[in-house]
Write a protein that holds these residues in place. Structure first.
Motif, PDB file in Angstrom:
ATOM      1  N   PHE A   1      -7.805   0.543   4.433  1.00 45.20           N
ATOM      2  CA  PHE A   1      -6.469   0.000   4.651  1.00 45.20           C
ATOM      3  C   PHE A   1      -5.777   0.553   5.884  1.00 45.20           C
ATOM      4  O   PHE A   1      -4.628   0.228   6.146  1.00 45.20           O
TER       5      PHE A   1
ATOM      6  N   ILE B   1       0.839  -1.205   0.000  1.00 47.78           N
ATOM      7  CA  ILE B   1       0.000   0.000   0.000  1.00 47.78           C
ATOM      8  C   ILE B   1       0.871   1.251   0.000  1.00 47.78           C
ATOM      9  O   ILE B   1       0.603   2.199  -0.743  1.00 47.78           O
TER      10      ILE B   1
ATOM     11  N   LYS C   1      -3.537   3.424  -8.383  1.00 49.70           N
ATOM     12  CA  LYS C   1      -4.818   3.046  -7.789  1.00 49.70           C
ATOM     13  C   LYS C   1      -4.826   1.533  -7.588  1.00 49.70           C
ATOM     14  O   LYS C   1      -4.133   0.787  -8.270  1.00 49.70           O
TER      15      LYS C   1
ATOM     16  N   ARG D   1      -8.096   5.476   1.238  1.00 47.95           N
ATOM     17  CA  ARG D   1      -7.194   4.754   2.144  1.00 47.95           C
ATOM     18  C   ARG D   1      -7.918   4.152   3.348  1.00 47.95           C
ATOM     19  O   ARG D   1      -7.365   3.309   4.045  1.00 47.95           O
TER      20      ARG D   1
ATOM     21  N   THR E   1       0.991   3.940  -3.039  1.00 50.79           N
ATOM     22  CA  THR E   1       0.699   5.340  -2.731  1.00 50.79           C
ATOM     23  C   THR E   1       1.816   6.245  -3.232  1.00 50.79           C
ATOM     24  O   THR E   1       1.562   7.275  -3.853  1.00 50.79           O
TER      25      THR E   1
ATOM     26  N   HIS F   1      -9.694   1.892  -5.392  1.00 49.92           N
ATOM     27  CA  HIS F   1      -9.281   2.734  -4.269  1.00 49.92           C
ATOM     28  C   HIS F   1      -8.126   3.623  -4.711  1.00 49.92           C
ATOM     29  O   HIS F   1      -7.086   3.123  -5.136  1.00 49.92           O
ATOM     30  N   TYR F   2      -8.326   4.940  -4.634  1.00 49.65           N
ATOM     31  CA  TYR F   2      -7.250   5.887  -4.912  1.00 49.65           C
ATOM     32  C   TYR F   2      -6.560   6.132  -3.583  1.00 49.65           C
ATOM     33  O   TYR F   2      -7.096   6.786  -2.691  1.00 49.65           O
ATOM     34  N   LEU F   3      -5.366   5.602  -3.427  1.00 46.69           N
ATOM     35  CA  LEU F   3      -4.712   5.535  -2.130  1.00 46.69           C
ATOM     36  C   LEU F   3      -4.184   6.866  -1.613  1.00 46.69           C
ATOM     37  O   LEU F   3      -3.851   6.974  -0.436  1.00 46.69           O
ATOM     38  N   LYS F   4      -4.101   7.893  -2.456  1.00 42.05           N
ATOM     39  CA  LYS F   4      -3.672   9.207  -1.968  1.00 42.05           C
ATOM     40  C   LYS F   4      -4.839  10.003  -1.403  1.00 42.05           C
ATOM     41  O   LYS F   4      -4.643  11.034  -0.786  1.00 42.05           O
TER      42      LYS F   4
END
Length: 75
Positions: free
Chosen positions: A59, A31, A40, A56, A35, A48-51
């Motif tokens: 997670f 993850i 993604k 997030r 990021t 999920h767009y981790l930024k």
């Protein structure tokens, strides 16, 4: 790990997170790497767009060393 195959703007598609990560530490590292690369993550059809803080959210447990469970269906 996704490694150099993923670049910024890509989407890594996996059926289940446990198919990509073998442990909580592994999930956290993946993850974090995704990021940092602005990649993604699509798990079971949910992207999920981790930024993004909302992206997030599922997670946060992995980042804090807790078990992670991501459901692909809303029900």
């Amino acid at each position: 790990m996704p490694g150099p195959a993923c670049r910024g703007g890509d989407t890594l598609v996996v059926a289940k997170l446990d198919r990509q990560a073998r442990s909580l530490r592994d999930a956290k590292d993946i993850i974090d790497e995704l990021t940092a690369k602005d990649v993604k993550l699509s798990i079971g059809g949910s992207v999920h767009y981790l930024k993004d803080p909302v992206g997030r959210l599922p997670f946060q447990g992995a980042r804090n060393g807790r078990r992670v469970r991501v459901r692909s269906d809303p029900g």
